[in-house]
Motif scaffolding. Structure first.
Motif, PDB file in Angstrom:
ATOM      1  N   PRO A  75       7.134  28.260  39.805  1.00 38.66           N
ATOM      2  CA  PRO A  75       8.131  28.232  38.732  1.00 38.66           C
ATOM      3  C   PRO A  75       8.980  29.500  38.770  1.00 38.66           C
ATOM      4  O   PRO A  75       8.456  30.607  38.830  1.00 38.66           O
ATOM      5  CB  PRO A  75       7.291  28.160  37.458  1.00 38.66           C
ATOM      6  N   VAL A  76      10.276  29.338  38.763  1.00 39.12           N
ATOM      7  CA  VAL A  76      11.200  30.461  38.874  1.00 39.12           C
ATOM      8  C   VAL A  76      11.181  31.286  37.595  1.00 39.12           C
ATOM      9  O   VAL A  76      11.218  30.747  36.488  1.00 39.12           O
ATOM     10  CB  VAL A  76      12.624  29.950  39.174  1.00 39.12           C
ATOM     11  N   SER A  77      11.120  32.602  37.740  1.00 38.58           N
ATOM     12  CA  SER A  77      11.073  33.487  36.575  1.00 38.58           C
ATOM     13  C   SER A  77      12.468  33.721  36.008  1.00 38.58           C
ATOM     14  O   SER A  77      13.484  33.404  36.629  1.00 38.58           O
ATOM     15  CB  SER A  77      10.433  34.831  36.964  1.00 38.58           C
ATOM     16  N   ALA A  78      12.517  34.331  34.837  1.00 41.55           N
ATOM     17  CA  ALA A  78      13.769  34.448  34.085  1.00 41.55           C
ATOM     18  C   ALA A  78      14.794  35.344  34.774  1.00 41.55           C
ATOM     19  O   ALA A  78      15.953  34.956  34.979  1.00 41.55           O
ATOM     20  CB  ALA A  78      13.474  34.970  32.680  1.00 41.55           C
ATOM     21  N   VAL A  79      14.374  36.568  35.136  1.00 47.47           N
ATOM     22  CA  VAL A  79      15.327  37.493  35.763  1.00 47.47           C
ATOM     23  C   VAL A  79      15.734  36.988  37.140  1.00 47.47           C
ATOM     24  O   VAL A  79      16.901  37.093  37.538  1.00 47.47           O
ATOM     25  CB  VAL A  79      14.730  38.908  35.845  1.00 47.47           C
ATOM     26  N   LEU A  80      14.793  36.393  37.862  1.00 52.47           N
ATOM     27  CA  LEU A  80      15.109  35.831  39.171  1.00 52.47           C
ATOM     28  C   LEU A  80      16.197  34.770  39.065  1.00 52.47           C
ATOM     29  O   LEU A  80      17.153  34.753  39.852  1.00 52.47           O
ATOM     30  CB  LEU A  80      13.849  35.231  39.797  1.00 52.47           C
ATOM     31  N   SER A  81      16.080  33.866  38.103  1.00 53.30           N
ATOM     32  CA  SER A  81      17.082  32.800  37.951  1.00 53.30           C
ATOM     33  C   SER A  81      18.455  33.375  37.638  1.00 53.30           C
ATOM     34  O   SER A  81      19.486  32.859  38.092  1.00 53.30           O
ATOM     35  CB  SER A  81      16.656  31.827  36.846  1.00 53.30           C
ATOM     36  N   LYS A  82      18.484  34.468  36.889  1.00 50.25           N
ATOM     37  CA  LYS A  82      19.751  35.122  36.542  1.00 50.25           C
ATOM     38  C   LYS A  82      20.446  35.645  37.794  1.00 50.25           C
ATOM     39  O   LYS A  82      21.642  35.401  38.002  1.00 50.25           O
ATOM     40  CB  LYS A  82      19.476  36.266  35.559  1.00 50.25           C
ATOM     41  N   TYR A  83      19.704  36.366  38.638  1.00 49.61           N
ATOM     42  CA  TYR A  83      20.296  36.919  39.852  1.00 49.61           C
ATOM     43  C   TYR A  83      20.637  35.825  40.863  1.00 49.61           C
ATOM     44  O   TYR A  83      21.618  35.941  41.606  1.00 49.61           O
ATOM     45  CB  TYR A  83      19.356  37.947  40.477  1.00 49.61           C
ATOM     46  N   TRP A  84      19.834  34.787  40.918  1.00 52.33           N
ATOM     47  CA  TRP A  84      20.086  33.661  41.817  1.00 52.33           C
ATOM     48  C   TRP A  84      21.431  33.003  41.462  1.00 52.33           C
ATOM     49  O   TRP A  84      22.255  32.730  42.339  1.00 52.33           O
ATOM     50  CB  TRP A  84      18.956  32.642  41.681  1.00 52.33           C
ATOM     51  N   LYS A  85      21.636  32.792  40.183  1.00 52.00           N
ATOM     52  CA  LYS A  85      22.881  32.180  39.720  1.00 52.00           C
ATOM     53  C   LYS A  85      24.081  33.056  40.045  1.00 52.00           C
ATOM     54  O   LYS A  85      25.128  32.577  40.503  1.00 52.00           O
ATOM     55  CB  LYS A  85      22.803  31.924  38.219  1.00 52.00           C
ATOM     56  N   LYS A  86      23.946  34.368  39.807  1.00 50.69           N
ATOM     57  CA  LYS A  86      25.054  35.283  40.086  1.00 50.69           C
ATOM     58  C   LYS A  86      25.412  35.275  41.570  1.00 50.69           C
ATOM     59  O   LYS A  86      26.599  35.286  41.941  1.00 50.69           O
ATOM     60  CB  LYS A  86      24.686  36.699  39.643  1.00 50.69           C
ATOM     61  N   SER A  87      24.401  35.257  42.427  1.00 58.55           N
ATOM     62  CA  SER A  87      24.654  35.230  43.870  1.00 58.55           C
ATOM     63  C   SER A  87      25.334  33.931  44.274  1.00 58.55           C
ATOM     64  O   SER A  87      26.283  33.934  45.082  1.00 58.55           O
ATOM     65  CB  SER A  87      23.343  35.391  44.644  1.00 58.55           C
ATOM     66  N   TYR A  88      24.875  32.821  43.730  1.00 56.90           N
ATOM     67  CA  TYR A  88      25.470  31.523  44.065  1.00 56.90           C
ATOM     68  C   TYR A  88      26.946  31.474  43.659  1.00 56.90           C
ATOM     69  O   TYR A  88      27.800  31.006  44.426  1.00 56.90           O
ATOM     70  CB  TYR A  88      24.701  30.397  43.379  1.00 56.90           C
ATOM     71  N   GLU A  89      27.235  31.956  42.461  1.00 58.32           N
ATOM     72  CA  GLU A  89      28.624  31.948  42.002  1.00 58.32           C
ATOM     73  C   GLU A  89      29.512  32.795  42.907  1.00 58.32           C
ATOM     74  O   GLU A  89      30.649  32.423  43.217  1.00 58.32           O
ATOM     75  CB  GLU A  89      28.693  32.455  40.557  1.00 58.32           C
ATOM     76  N   LYS A  90      28.989  33.932  43.358  1.00 63.18           N
ATOM     77  CA  LYS A  90      29.757  34.810  44.251  1.00 63.18           C
ATOM     78  C   LYS A  90      29.898  34.192  45.632  1.00 63.18           C
ATOM     79  O   LYS A  90      30.994  34.167  46.220  1.00 63.18           O
ATOM     80  CB  LYS A  90      29.068  36.168  44.341  1.00 63.18           C
ATOM     81  N   PHE A  91      28.798  33.682  46.181  1.00 65.48           N
ATOM     82  CA  PHE A  91      28.820  33.118  47.525  1.00 65.48           C
ATOM     83  C   PHE A  91      29.695  31.871  47.600  1.00 65.48           C
ATOM     84  O   PHE A  91      30.339  31.615  48.624  1.00 65.48           O
ATOM     85  CB  PHE A  91      27.403  32.787  47.981  1.00 65.48           C
ATOM     86  N   SER A  92      29.724  31.093  46.544  1.00 65.37           N
ATOM     87  CA  SER A  92      30.529  29.861  46.530  1.00 65.37           C
ATOM     88  C   SER A  92      32.008  30.168  46.703  1.00 65.37           C
ATOM     89  O   SER A  92      32.762  29.342  47.235  1.00 65.37           O
ATOM     90  CB  SER A  92      30.315  29.096  45.215  1.00 65.37           C
ATOM     91  N   GLN A  93      32.413  31.350  46.261  1.00 70.15           N
ATOM     92  CA  GLN A  93      33.818  31.743  46.358  1.00 70.15           C
ATOM     93  C   GLN A  93      34.141  32.499  47.639  1.00 70.15           C
ATOM     94  O   GLN A  93      35.279  32.463  48.111  1.00 70.15           O
ATOM     95  CB  GLN A  93      34.183  32.626  45.150  1.00 70.15           C
ATOM     96  N   SER A  94      33.148  33.186  48.206  1.00 66.87           N
ATOM     97  CA  SER A  94      33.447  34.099  49.316  1.00 66.87           C
ATOM     98  C   SER A  94      32.851  33.712  50.666  1.00 66.87           C
ATOM     99  O   SER A  94      33.392  34.079  51.708  1.00 66.87           O
ATOM    100  CB  SER A  94      32.979  35.512  48.956  1.00 66.87           C
ATOM    101  N   LEU A  95      31.746  32.971  50.694  1.00 69.24           N
ATOM    102  CA  LEU A  95      31.107  32.608  51.961  1.00 69.24           C
ATOM    103  C   LEU A  95      31.552  31.211  52.374  1.00 69.24           C
ATOM    104  O   LEU A  95      30.899  30.216  52.076  1.00 69.24           O
ATOM    105  CB  LEU A  95      29.582  32.684  51.843  1.00 69.24           C
ATOM    106  N   LEU A  96      32.678  31.150  53.075  1.00 69.48           N
ATOM    107  CA  LEU A  96      33.323  29.866  53.340  1.00 69.48           C
ATOM    108  C   LEU A  96      33.169  29.385  54.778  1.00 69.48           C
ATOM    109  O   LEU A  96      33.464  28.227  55.077  1.00 69.48           O
ATOM    110  CB  LEU A  96      34.815  29.971  52.997  1.00 69.48           C
ATOM    111  N   GLY A  97      32.738  30.225  55.690  1.00 73.48           N
ATOM    112  CA  GLY A  97      32.598  29.829  57.084  1.00 73.48           C
ATOM    113  C   GLY A  97      31.380  28.960  57.331  1.00 73.48           C
ATOM    114  O   GLY A  97      30.435  28.916  56.530  1.00 73.48           O
ATOM    115  N   SER A  98      31.380  28.259  58.490  1.00 65.33           N
ATOM    116  CA  SER A  98      30.264  27.369  58.825  1.00 65.33           C
ATOM    117  C   SER A  98      28.953  28.127  59.019  1.00 65.33           C
ATOM    118  O   SER A  98      27.872  27.565  58.839  1.00 65.33           O
ATOM    119  CB  SER A  98      30.592  26.584  60.093  1.00 65.33           C
ATOM    120  N   GLU A  99      29.042  29.422  59.366  1.00 60.31           N
ATOM    121  CA  GLU A  99      27.823  30.202  59.570  1.00 60.31           C
ATOM    122  C   GLU A  99      27.038  30.423  58.273  1.00 60.31           C
ATOM    123  O   GLU A  99      25.857  30.773  58.294  1.00 60.31           O
ATOM    124  CB  GLU A  99      28.146  31.565  60.213  1.00 60.31           C
ATOM    125  N   PHE A 100      27.711  30.193  57.126  1.00 58.84           N
ATOM    126  CA  PHE A 100      27.046  30.415  55.842  1.00 58.84           C
ATOM    127  C   PHE A 100      26.412  29.146  55.255  1.00 58.84           C
ATOM    128  O   PHE A 100      25.675  29.222  54.271  1.00 58.84           O
ATOM    129  CB  PHE A 100      28.041  30.992  54.828  1.00 58.84           C
TER     130      PHE A 100
END
Length: 536
Positions: free
Chosen positions: A151-176
């Motif tokens: 089960p994912v912990s509270a702080v972990l889920s917060k950082y996971w979400k922040k990374s996903y939001e950032k990566f969705s906008q910036s990691l656009l190449g096929s290597e990602f």
């Protein structure tokens, strides 16, 4: 360390934890329990540290992974040992090759900043040299967490979400794309309390366990890393992995009051802490919560950090030695620069002469200070398909300036942010400590050491105390709970005080101290994250 001399003036939801047979302190409860499980099976503190570190790659992928680096300080048989498991840059990379791609500085993401991962080799080397249990047995709790889910912990889920939001906008190449395939499910990241499964991660950990990490550096995992790198224009090759070995080093120390503060030598930035303490030991501090105390701490830290950023790199090419930078003469000269006003630091001239931290201890006297990281969050955004291996972006810190000490070069180790700490008194072990968080780490080490040694705070209080972080020039960021009257007084002394909106970025630490007479262990864990202490 006598615990009755330590106190906690801060209100906290946590109290110092005590145990006798063993203790594991880290940022994730399930990882701490993995280490405790190994202790109860007859493993020692080294086995527990390996188990906890491997579990952390599963239950806290936002901060570390199999493709990251590691450092360790190990107290065993009445001696402190140091392990540098940071990896070098690929042999085929160069400043010119990077600039040919139109880059003016090393990027945060992609294959360019990927360096050789050292963490799997660190686990195997620690097990080989000091472990008691079979290596596969030690990695079993991590494998089960990856296979059966957690089960994912509270702080972990917060950082996971922040990374996903950032990566969705910036990691656009096929290597990602493999990152999104590995760390999202149907385009979503897990919320707190949701189960998460990591089947590829489990297979990779099992291969590492069965081969004592040889599969990662010489076998099928090395082949997969090489293949993916070639397909997407990366520099890392199997030969970089095959020739890699972690390095046993002599820890460096500084006498501070009646204690010895220990760090890993360069290329780690722990030297920054020692240089700052070397300046500060020329002062006397009567109270913690005074503007004069904070002012001198900040000034000493900025002087030391400025020197560290200028001089620390791969030790094979450093122009000044540790002895130069820690000399009494140099500390005296730097101390003279500190007056009542905030200064704008510049490097001196010495005389020539994204992270998880864990601490473990057992009933036999062994203690471990261990840290590993993918550097920034999930690292480079590169995941090797079908393996769960998230590659670090440690090469980001290299400079594309041939004149800089930390300039990019083939097979070179960069300035490294992750640092484990250890405290002894009159040559006897007090215990491991550490504070995660990039360039906050040596600043966190300084504050924890002074909280303990100068101000007699117990382990939990030393971590709970409001923190400051020097950013650059005269800029200092303080936590939301930092005393307002002191912040205002520092402002009047010329510091540019920035009050943070939350505690993100101020580090996440762990401490275990051992009572010198009874052997009782006292632990503090980080209130800024999902910290946990498992005692026995």
């Amino acid at each position: 360390m006598k615990f009755d001399t330590l106190y906690n003036p801060y209100k906290s939801q946590r109290m110092t934890s005590f145990s006798r047979k063993g203790m594991v302190a880290t940022s994730q409860p399930l990882a701490a329990q993995a280490g405790l499980e190994i202790l109860k099976k007859g493993g020692n503190a080294i086995d527990a540290a390996i188990a906890t570190a491997a579990a952390l790659t599963v239950v806290e992928p936002t901060s570390n992974g199999i493709g990251g680096d590691a450092f360790a300080l190990v107290w065993t048989n009445n001696k402190l040992h140091g392990l540098n498991a940071s990896g070098p840059s690929p042999k085929h990379i160069s400043i010119d090759k990077v600039k040919e791609r139109g880059l003016k500085e090393m990027p945060d993401y992609g294959l360019v900043p990927v360096t050789v991962p050292g963490a799997p080799a660190a686990w195997a080397e620690l097990s080989k040299k000091f472990g008691k249990l079979d290596f596969h047995e030690v990695l079993k709790p991590a494998i089960e967490l990856a296979e059966n889910g957690f089960p994912v912990s509270a702080v972990l889920s917060k950082y996971w979400k922040k990374s996903y939001e950032k990566f969705s906008q910036s990691l656009l190449g096929s290597e990602f794309q493999p990152w999104f395939d590995t760390f999202t499910s149907n385009g979503k990241v897990p919320k707190a309390g949701e189960m998460w499964f990591s089947p590829d991660h489990a297979k990779t950990l099992n291969l590492i366990a069965e081969t004592k990490a040889e599969a990662f550096y010489e076998g099928e995992l090395a082949d997969k890393i090489d293949k993916f790198s070639r397909e997407h224009g990366g520099f890392i090759r199997k030969e970089d992995l095959t020739t890699y070995k972690p390095e046993w080093v002599d820890p460096v120390s500084l006498s501070y009051r009646d204690y010895e503060v220990w760090e890993i030598p360069p290329n780690g930035q722990g030297l920054n802490t020692l240089m700052a303490l070397n300046i500060l030991k020329g002062f006397e501090f009567s109270e913690k919560e005074s503007v004069d105390t904070y002012h001198k701490q900040i000034e000493a830290m900025k002087l030391a950090f400025t020197d560290g950023l200028h001089y620390i790199t791969d030790p094979d090419v450093m122009t000044h030695s540790v002895e130069d930078l820690l000399s009494k003469e140099y500390a005296d000269n730097r101390r003279k620069l500190i007056n009542e006003e905030a200064l704008s630091p510049a490097p001196g001239s010495p005389p020539k002469g994204g992270t998880v931290y864990l601490a473990t201890a057992d009933g036999e006297g062994n203690m471990v200070s261990f840290i590993q990281s993918n550097y920034k969050g999930f690292g480079s955004g590169i995941v090797v398909p079908g393996t769960g291996i998230a590659m670090q972006n440690r090469g980001k810190d290299f400079k594309l300036d041939e004149e800089h000490e930390n300039s990019l070069a083939p097979g070179k180790k960069s300035y490294h942010t992750i640092i484990p700490g250890f405290l002894t008194k009159y040559g006897k072990p007090v215990g491991p400590f550490g504070v995660m968080g990039g360039f906050m780490q040596p600043q966190g080490h300084l504050q924890v050491v002074m909280n303990t040694v100068d101000f007699n705070l117990n382990p939990q209080a030393s971590l709970d105390a409001p923190r400051w972080m020097w950013l650059k020039g005269k800029e200092v960021m303080v936590e939301p709970g930092f005393p307002d009257h002191i912040a205002q007084a520092l402002q009047r002394r010329g510091h540019h005080i920035i009050r943070a909106v939350d505690e993100v970025g101020f580090g996440r630490g762990q401490i275990i101290w051992r009572d010198s007479d009874t052997g009782v262990l006292a632990g503090g864990t980080e209130s800024r994250t999902d910290g946990h202490i498992a005692g026995w």
